[in-house]
Design a protein around this motif. Sequence first.
Motif, PDB file in Angstrom:
ATOM      1  N   LYS A   1       7.246 -38.572  53.957  1.00  0.00           N
ATOM      2  CA  LYS A   1       8.121 -38.148  52.863  1.00  0.00           C
ATOM      3  C   LYS A   1       8.722 -39.395  52.225  1.00  0.00           C
ATOM      4  O   LYS A   1       9.145 -40.318  52.915  1.00  0.00           O
ATOM      5  N   VAL A   2       8.750 -39.416  50.912  1.00  0.00           N
ATOM      6  CA  VAL A   2       9.251 -40.563  50.159  1.00  0.00           C
ATOM      7  C   VAL A   2      10.691 -40.277  49.729  1.00  0.00           C
ATOM      8  O   VAL A   2      11.016 -39.164  49.340  1.00  0.00           O
ATOM      9  N   VAL A   3      11.539 -41.291  49.800  1.00  0.00           N
ATOM     10  CA  VAL A   3      12.920 -41.150  49.343  1.00  0.00           C
ATOM     11  C   VAL A   3      12.929 -41.382  47.828  1.00  0.00           C
ATOM     12  O   VAL A   3      12.563 -42.477  47.365  1.00  0.00           O
ATOM     13  N   PRO A   4      13.321 -40.377  47.050  1.00  0.00           N
ATOM     14  CA  PRO A   4      13.313 -40.505  45.589  1.00  0.00           C
ATOM     15  C   PRO A   4      14.192 -41.663  45.109  1.00  0.00           C
ATOM     16  O   PRO A   4      15.249 -41.946  45.672  1.00  0.00           O
ATOM     17  N   GLY A   5      13.724 -42.347  44.071  1.00  0.00           N
ATOM     18  CA  GLY A   5      14.490 -43.436  43.478  1.00  0.00           C
ATOM     19  C   GLY A   5      14.448 -44.733  44.266  1.00  0.00           C
ATOM     20  O   GLY A   5      15.139 -45.689  43.927  1.00  0.00           O
ATOM     21  N   ARG A   6      13.653 -44.776  45.332  1.00  0.00           N
ATOM     22  CA  ARG A   6      13.580 -45.967  46.182  1.00  0.00           C
ATOM     23  C   ARG A   6      12.174 -46.576  46.101  1.00  0.00           C
ATOM     24  O   ARG A   6      11.500 -46.760  47.097  1.00  0.00           O
ATOM     25  N   PHE A   7      11.721 -46.852  44.884  1.00  0.00           N
ATOM     26  CA  PHE A   7      10.406 -47.458  44.673  1.00  0.00           C
ATOM     27  C   PHE A   7      10.528 -48.556  43.624  1.00  0.00           C
ATOM     28  O   PHE A   7      11.102 -48.340  42.557  1.00  0.00           O
ATOM     29  N   LYS A   8      10.000 -49.733  43.949  1.00  0.00           N
ATOM     30  CA  LYS A   8       9.990 -50.845  43.003  1.00  0.00           C
ATOM     31  C   LYS A   8       8.632 -51.546  43.103  1.00  0.00           C
ATOM     32  O   LYS A   8       8.163 -51.852  44.186  1.00  0.00           O
TER      33      LYS A   8
ATOM     34  N   TYR B   1       8.785 -63.659  42.829  1.00  0.00           N
ATOM     35  CA  TYR B   1       8.692 -62.744  43.973  1.00  0.00           C
ATOM     36  C   TYR B   1       7.822 -61.565  43.587  1.00  0.00           C
ATOM     37  O   TYR B   1       8.010 -60.960  42.536  1.00  0.00           O
ATOM     38  N   GLN B   2       6.855 -61.257  44.453  1.00  0.00           N
ATOM     39  CA  GLN B   2       5.981 -60.113  44.238  1.00  0.00           C
ATOM     40  C   GLN B   2       5.880 -59.307  45.523  1.00  0.00           C
ATOM     41  O   GLN B   2       5.691 -59.872  46.611  1.00  0.00           O
ATOM     42  N   SER B   3       6.004 -57.997  45.400  1.00  0.00           N
ATOM     43  CA  SER B   3       5.912 -57.092  46.537  1.00  0.00           C
ATOM     44  C   SER B   3       6.098 -55.682  46.002  1.00  0.00           C
ATOM     45  O   SER B   3       6.644 -55.499  44.919  1.00  0.00           O
ATOM     46  N   ILE B   4       5.657 -54.711  46.759  1.00  0.00           N
ATOM     47  CA  ILE B   4       5.957 -53.317  46.439  1.00  0.00           C
ATOM     48  C   ILE B   4       6.981 -52.853  47.462  1.00  0.00           C
ATOM     49  O   ILE B   4       6.803 -53.074  48.659  1.00  0.00           O
ATOM     50  N   HIS B   5       8.055 -52.244  46.997  1.00  0.00           N
ATOM     51  CA  HIS B   5       9.082 -51.701  47.892  1.00  0.00           C
ATOM     52  C   HIS B   5       9.113 -50.183  47.745  1.00  0.00           C
ATOM     53  O   HIS B   5       9.114 -49.666  46.630  1.00  0.00           O
ATOM     54  N   THR B   6       9.152 -49.508  48.865  1.00  0.00           N
ATOM     55  CA  THR B   6       9.325 -48.057  48.860  1.00  0.00           C
ATOM     56  C   THR B   6      10.056 -47.686  50.142  1.00  0.00           C
ATOM     57  O   THR B   6      10.050 -48.452  51.101  1.00  0.00           O
ATOM     58  N   THR B   7      10.700 -46.550  50.138  1.00  0.00           N
ATOM     59  CA  THR B   7      11.392 -46.090  51.347  1.00  0.00           C
ATOM     60  C   THR B   7      10.816 -44.740  51.745  1.00  0.00           C
ATOM     61  O   THR B   7      10.675 -43.844  50.914  1.00  0.00           O
ATOM     62  N   ILE B   8      10.476 -44.629  53.031  1.00  0.00           N
ATOM     63  CA  ILE B   8       9.924 -43.387  53.569  1.00  0.00           C
ATOM     64  C   ILE B   8      10.856 -42.834  54.644  1.00  0.00           C
ATOM     65  O   ILE B   8      11.733 -43.536  55.135  1.00  0.00           O
ATOM     66  N   VAL B   9      10.636 -41.582  54.990  1.00  0.00           N
ATOM     67  CA  VAL B   9      11.351 -40.974  56.105  1.00  0.00           C
ATOM     68  C   VAL B   9      10.354 -40.892  57.249  1.00  0.00           C
ATOM     69  O   VAL B   9       9.351 -40.190  57.169  1.00  0.00           O
ATOM     70  N   GLY B  10      10.619 -41.654  58.303  1.00  0.00           N
ATOM     71  CA  GLY B  10       9.705 -41.747  59.431  1.00  0.00           C
ATOM     72  C   GLY B  10      10.106 -40.856  60.591  1.00  0.00           C
ATOM     73  O   GLY B  10      10.818 -39.863  60.418  1.00  0.00           O
ATOM     74  N   VAL B  11       9.679 -41.261  61.761  1.00  0.00           N
ATOM     75  CA  VAL B  11       9.946 -40.542  63.009  1.00  0.00           C
ATOM     76  C   VAL B  11      11.452 -40.339  63.183  1.00  0.00           C
ATOM     77  O   VAL B  11      12.243 -41.233  62.906  1.00  0.00           O
ATOM     78  N   GLY B  12      11.843 -39.156  63.634  1.00  0.00           N
ATOM     79  CA  GLY B  12      13.256 -38.881  63.882  1.00  0.00           C
ATOM     80  C   GLY B  12      14.097 -38.887  62.623  1.00  0.00           C
ATOM     81  O   GLY B  12      15.289 -39.159  62.670  1.00  0.00           O
ATOM     82  N   ARG B  13      13.465 -38.624  61.485  1.00  0.00           N
ATOM     83  CA  ARG B  13      14.146 -38.593  60.192  1.00  0.00           C
ATOM     84  C   ARG B  13      14.824 -39.917  59.851  1.00  0.00           C
ATOM     85  O   ARG B  13      15.784 -39.981  59.098  1.00  0.00           O
ATOM     86  N   GLN B  14      14.319 -41.002  60.426  1.00  0.00           N
ATOM     87  CA  GLN B  14      14.853 -42.339  60.177  1.00  0.00           C
ATOM     88  C   GLN B  14      14.232 -42.907  58.906  1.00  0.00           C
ATOM     89  O   GLN B  14      13.017 -42.935  58.766  1.00  0.00           O
ATOM     90  N   ARG B  15      15.070 -43.339  57.985  1.00  0.00           N
ATOM     91  CA  ARG B  15      14.572 -43.969  56.769  1.00  0.00           C
ATOM     92  C   ARG B  15      14.102 -45.383  57.086  1.00  0.00           C
ATOM     93  O   ARG B  15      14.718 -46.084  57.879  1.00  0.00           O
ATOM     94  N   ALA B  16      13.017 -45.771  56.450  1.00  0.00           N
ATOM     95  CA  ALA B  16      12.485 -47.115  56.652  1.00  0.00           C
ATOM     96  C   ALA B  16      11.994 -47.659  55.314  1.00  0.00           C
ATOM     97  O   ALA B  16      11.232 -46.994  54.608  1.00  0.00           O
TER      98      ALA B  16
END
Length: 171
Positions: A118-125, A136-151
């Motif tokens: 699951k992707v956290v909305p608004g947390r993508f660059k 600086y170059q990179s892709i940033h995104t935030t997901i919800v992993g094991v135990g509902r922990q955001r990463a």
Amino acid sequence: LAGRMGMQDMRSELENLAFEQLQPDHFKAITSRLEEMKAEFAETIASIKKELTQKLKESGIASVTVSARVKSPWSIATKIERKSIALEQLSDMIGFRIIVPTVEDCYKALGVAHTNWKVVPGRFKDYISVPKHNDYQSIHTTIVGVGRQRAELQIRTETMHRIAEYGIAAH
């Protein structure tokens, strides 16, 4: 100056050294809580890292390195102050760097992450297509992993990683 030159390792070290000297009590409180959190989340971090590595390799990415990191004390302190929140409310305490061979693999890895978690909305660059002013170059995104922990995931090539850590001179 180190930040402007893209020398993230040096910048982070200088910020943390200054923070420790200027606000020792605040620094100590954050670092001790960080140590507790590392112990609490050790299993979660290992699980997410293993699953990420497995899914990325299954997708056909020839060579992939996944490493975990926890935010620096200074970064945490400034974010807590800026957002007026408690340490436990930070959503990106745990982060993973995914290093892949090519730019195409970066986008492939992003697809794997967004398909499997699951992707956290608004947390993508996307700093690959639109690099920061210091290259600086990179892709940033935030997901919800094991135990509902955001990463937070940072996806980049080895060259992008060297520039991010050591600045444009590393190129």
